[in-house]
Design an enzyme around this catalytic site. Structure first.
Site, mmCIF file in Angstrom:
data_model
loop_
_atom_site.group_PDB
_atom_site.id
_atom_site.type_symbol
_atom_site.label_atom_id
_atom_site.label_comp_id
_atom_site.label_asym_id
_atom_site.label_seq_id
_atom_site.Cartn_x
_atom_site.Cartn_y
_atom_site.Cartn_z
ATOM 1 C CE1 TYR A 1 -1.358 -6.705 5.041
ATOM 2 C CE2 TYR A 1 -0.923 -5.975 7.233
ATOM 3 C CZ TYR A 1 -1.056 -6.831 6.355
ATOM 4 O OH TYR A 1 0.704 -7.201 6.556
ATOM 5 C CG ASP A 2 -5.054 -0.106 1.016
ATOM 6 O OD1 ASP A 2 -4.388 0.683 1.907
ATOM 7 O OD2 ASP A 2 -4.333 0.287 0.096
ATOM 8 C CG ASN A 3 -8.721 -3.988 1.672
ATOM 9 O OD1 ASN A 3 -10.002 -2.500 0.731
ATOM 10 N ND2 ASN A 3 -8.053 -3.770 0.140
#
Lengths: 292, 292
Positions: B18-20
């Site tokens: 995930y990035d966020n």
């Protein structure tokens, strides 16, 4: 079916038909500190005709003896044995139905009426008006002596009382949850204010469950208590009230006739609306009209 | 389907995916005034890996800037634009969705967080902590300027506040009824206490209707606000929370993956129970474990 007692003849025929009259108080005999025009005279008329009267109120804020003082102030004759209130019914329920243990006590969200009726049955209590004015949000210590939480109308309710009630109900195994009555509003100051059913709602929401018992109208506890003490004939008995979902439903559930007066919660439009599923046997503008 | 992040490898693979990350706060990062072991270090790890983080809290008692001070006190880096609270969402909803009129004001049952966020949007308010300590049951005068009642967690709630809120909602035509969040309990002092959803219950009961809007999780308002400001990819975003019916449902409703931590409301037994209908994508014991 729903008969309007519009003339003096209608009203006299109504009185002649019954031997016993059960009265709601707030909205029928008085609103707050004001009695309605003709109420004392109408009550005297019933007494003179030899009728039996009972007062059946969901108001838990006063004890039976405090109610007597209120009657006296309005010039209405009444005896202690004629008064049935949700606080009295709650105390009787704890004592006789639940056989509430002597080593336990009750935590109250409510006014002194509940405390006084519990004391009259020999049941210890805490909270209530003693906890008015608390504004801290500190931790609630355990109190394993609390075996029941009773909630009624409390005009001095606060967050701390809710925290305590919730703590006892979740931490003390078998702790009973009792609500005096479910009226969500009640009339005062010429308007409506949140009632016992509203005051109890946070605990119902937080617990995610309904109370173990609700004693006030339309529940039948007070009617059963009257029958047990007085052996009156249901066919010769009429319930007089101002609220459909408590007073009138109480009478209907008990198989007795009902009279809705328009001095309280219910308007003529609501009563006569095709959407209204709770219809009394009779209606009239004001109980005081019996004296006219 | 429900994957337990039990090993360091599991946890590293999770972070890489995930990035966020959206975080609930109470029960995930801290409980009351205590942060959980390893939380600050785990948050630093995410920042070092270039992840974007957002804080999405139903807690309406603090303003965004007050939350920043709390983060700072725990040694957790955070920016104002990363914090989304139900009080902030309520103010934004009144301002932008309802276009709340400038000549109206809001009556608050709740703490200063709501008042401060309303003020930040230029919305006038009354009640809230100003009305703490009121114990009278006098008549509530009309106040036709009140165009909305907002209810959130209020540890200084009292009967007078309920009377006022009910009076404005019944007497002022078109008066909005808004609840910041529906959590019926919240964790503090190592136990559970009545939450905003419980505090709002008397008004719901007395009105006989639900609020016009509920802004907190699982409602999607805060997620929409994050998307509007940050254009993040939902497929690369994970919601981390401790409560199934708010945090995890919030992520599920928004179509993003979810991680349930066991430091708050939800126990492992509840999460894994066959009766549980709200299942997160992942679960782990504590968010602080990412630093181990």
């Amino acid at each position: 079916m729903l008969q309007y007692l519009s003339t003096k003849e209608d009203r006299e025929a109504f009185i002649d038909k019954y031997d016993n009259f059960l009265f709601d108080c707030d909205g029928v005999l008085w609103e707050g500190t004001n009695t309605f025009d003709g109420v004392a005279e109408s009550m005297t008329l019933l007494r003179e005709k030899g009728k039996r009267v009972f007062f059946v109120t969901n108001n838990s804020t006063k004890s039976r003896s405090s109610f007597l003082k209120k009657f006296e102030g309005f010039g209405i004759k009444a005896e202690l044995e004629e008064v049935f209130s949700s606080a009295f019914a709650t105390a009787a329920y704890l004592k006789h139905v639940l056989q509430f243990p002597e080593d336990k006590k009750v935590y109250i969200i409510g006014m002194d009426g509940i405390k006084d009726e519990l004391a009259a049955e020999g049941i210890r209590s805490c909270g209530g008006e003693e906890d008015a004015g608390l504004t801290d949000n500190d931790s609630v210590p355990d109190d394993k002596e609390v075996g029941a939480v009773v909630i009624g109308l409390d005009t001095k309710v606060n967050y701390k009382k809710y925290s305590k009630a919730f703590a006892y109900l979740t931490r003390n195994p078998g702790c009973y949850f009792i609500v005096t009555n479910e009226d969500t509003t009640f009339p005062q100051h010429g308007s409506f204010y949140p009632g016992a059913g509203a005051i109890a709602a946070p605990i119902i929401a937080a617990l995610g469950r309904h109370p173990d018992a609700v004693l006030g109208k339309p529940a039948q506890n007070m009617l059963e208590a009257i029958y047990a003490e007085s052996h009156i004939d249901p066919k010769k008995t009429c319930m007089i009230g101002d609220r459909l979902d408590t007073d009138i439903e109480f009478g209907m559930n008990g198989g007795i006739d009902t009279l809705c007066v328009l001095t309280g919660i219910t308007t003529k439009e609501q009563l006569l609306s095709p959407d209204n599923r709770i219809r009394s046997t009779y209606y009239m503008d004001s109980f005081g009209d019996f004296s006219k």
